[in-house]
Design an enzyme around this catalytic site. Structure first.
Site, PDB file in Angstrom:
ATOM      1  N   GLU A  58       0.831  -1.213   0.000  1.00  0.00           N
ATOM      2  CA  GLU A  58       0.000   0.000   0.000  1.00  0.00           C
ATOM      3  C   GLU A  58       0.862   1.260   0.000  1.00  0.00           C
ATOM      4  OE1 GLU A  58      -3.016   0.255  -0.652  1.00  0.00           O
ATOM      5  OE2 GLU A  58      -3.606  -1.826  -0.511  1.00  0.00           O
ATOM      6  N   TYR A 142      -6.638   5.767   4.851  1.00  0.00           N
ATOM      7  CA  TYR A 142      -6.745   4.820   3.744  1.00  0.00           C
ATOM      8  C   TYR A 142      -5.889   3.565   3.990  1.00  0.00           C
ATOM      9  CZ  TYR A 142      -5.586   2.293  -0.332  1.00  0.00           C
ATOM     10  OH  TYR A 142      -5.360   1.231  -1.162  1.00  0.00           O
ATOM     11  N   ASP A 160      -9.688   5.739  -1.910  1.00  0.00           N
ATOM     12  CA  ASP A 160      -8.498   6.290  -2.577  1.00  0.00           C
ATOM     13  C   ASP A 160      -8.963   6.931  -3.883  1.00  0.00           C
ATOM     14  OD1 ASP A 160      -9.051   4.213  -4.292  1.00  0.00           O
ATOM     15  OD2 ASP A 160      -6.983   3.517  -4.441  1.00  0.00           O
TER      16      ASP A 160
END
Ligand code: SF4
Length: 414
Positions: A58, A142, A160
């Site tokens: 991520e 997020y 996102d």
């Protein structure tokens, strides 16, 4: 306070939500891309390792394309397969592996957070989005949601850029998608929509849809698994907002989610009317003089002098050719003089401005800076003693240069 009545921007019908989840997950099972972090998240039995594997992916994927990330990700996980291994790495090693991926503070913060997990949390990743965001430096809402849903099955949504686009289109949200009011509403929506039994897959499906089908410029609506639920597509096909049973019409002009009255629906744009963003700020223009100092190394080949940047700020801790920010309106002759003075401080000996050979300009765009490097070269005879009071510096061969923690911009300069 009582909730506002549902409007066309809401998912108010539970049967529709259920149908949308089913279609999206079935599409994901059929069409998802094989990516190394997905394989790890699906097969790794150790929960901490699973969380770590998703976390690394991520962080790398923020601001960087999937195709670029894959190779970096594989090398990273091979070098530091666990949090414990990463916690023991040096910043120099992290920067070296990260070189070329951009936004270098991401790697640095990831390593600092890994150290914290090992030293303060007993080596165990927090298991919920709330705890991840609270306890891990650099982990925002997020990333926390992604780790918690994908690695630990928490039914929490993620928002996102891809999710913003898909949700704004599904529900005709045309107000500025970076405004707090819209972002809050999108998080509420993502949390309400997420599938309770497969939250990680659902979140990845929504992001995958945005990355491969509901793309920014020419979305493939004909292939979209949720096209029957898409109000932007409906509007495009029928030329006006579709009547939605049991929901209120938005009040003209005062709906916080509709396009502003000054920029109404543009039929030539179709579904790409959504999402909308406030105009981006222009990047700041900067000029920097940089000098490639070259000497003959002991093995006969050329060597170049690189120096280390400060440990905070842009490109923190990375190596570069000696460089100096310039005022915008300096004449070339003056540029040479200030650069020569700057080099003199490194070399402890006078440097003649006219000895600096102008090579050309290299333009590099950082997220918020339009940087022009004015490149000079200075071949040196004999040895040079570098002043140890200045920042760390070293001579490197061509190969060593490319293996060092140097930015893409400096590779262009060389
Ligand atoms: Fe996006 Fe088109 Fe699918 Fe709507 S129908 S979600 S605009 S790809």
């Amino acid at each position: 306070a009582p909730s506002p009545p549902p409007t066309r921007h809401h998912f108010s019908d539970p049967a529709e939500v259920e149908a949308l989840r089913g279609k999206l997950l079935a599409w994901y099972d059929r069409c998802k891309r094989d990516l190394p972090w997905r394989a790890l998240a699906a097969t790794e039995p150790d929960a901490d390792r699973r969380g770590y594997a998703v976390w690394v992916s991520e962080v790398m994927l923020q601001q960087t394309q999937v195709a670029t990330v894959i190779d970096y990700y594989n090398r990273w996980m091979q070098k530091w397969p666990t949090l414990q291994a990463l916690a023991q790495a040096s910043l120099e090693e992290v920067n070296e592996l990260w070189a070329g991926l951009g936004y270098y503070s991401r790697g640095k913060r990831l390593q600092e957070a890994a150290k914290k997990v090992v030293s303060e949390l007993g080596g165990h990743m927090p298991r919920t989005a709330e705890a991840l965001q609270k306890l891990l430096p650099g982990v925002g809402r997020y990333t926390a949601g992604a780790i918690a849903s994908i690695s630990y099955g928490q039914a929490t949504g993620v928002v996102d850029g891809n999710v913003i686009r898909v949700l704004c289109r599904l529900r005709c949200i045309g107000a500025d998608s970076s405004s707090p009011a819209v972002i809050d509403r999108l998080w509420d929506m993502a949390n309400a929509l997420v599938d309770r039994s497969r939250p990680g897959d659902f979140n990845q499906a929504l992001m995958e849809l945005g990355a491969t089908v509901c793309v920014p410029k020419a979305p493939l609506c004909g292939e979209c698994p949720v096209k029957q639920h898409c109000r932007a597509r409906c509007r495009k096909l029928f030329g006006k907002p579709a009547p939605v049973p049991d929901v209120e019409d938005c009040g003209v002009g005062d709906c916080p989610l509709c396009p502003p009255a000054t920029e109404p629906w543009d039929s030539s744009l179709g579904v790409t009317n959504f999402p909308r963003k406030a105009a981006k700020k222009q990047p700041r223009a900067m000029r920097t003089a940089t000098c490639v100092l070259e000497r003959r190394g002991c093995r006969g080949g050329p060597e170049y002098l690189i120096v280390q940047r400060p440990s905070s700020g842009l490109l923190a801790g990375l190596w570069e050719f000696p460089s100096l920010p310039l005022a915008q309106d300096l004449q070339e002759e003056k540029e040479r003089e200030v650069l020569a003075d700057h080099l003199q401080a490194w070399m402890g000996q006078p440097v003649a401005a006219k000895g600096l050979q102008f090579i050309g300009e290299v333009i590099h765009i950082f997220s918020h800076i339009h940087q022009t490097y004015v490149v000079y070269s200075l071949p040196l005879d004999g040895d040079v003693t570098l002043d140890p009071a200045c920042s760390p510096s070293r001579w490197v061969t061509w190969e060593e240069f490319h293996a060092s923690a140097v930015s893409t911009a400096m590779k262009k300069v060389l």
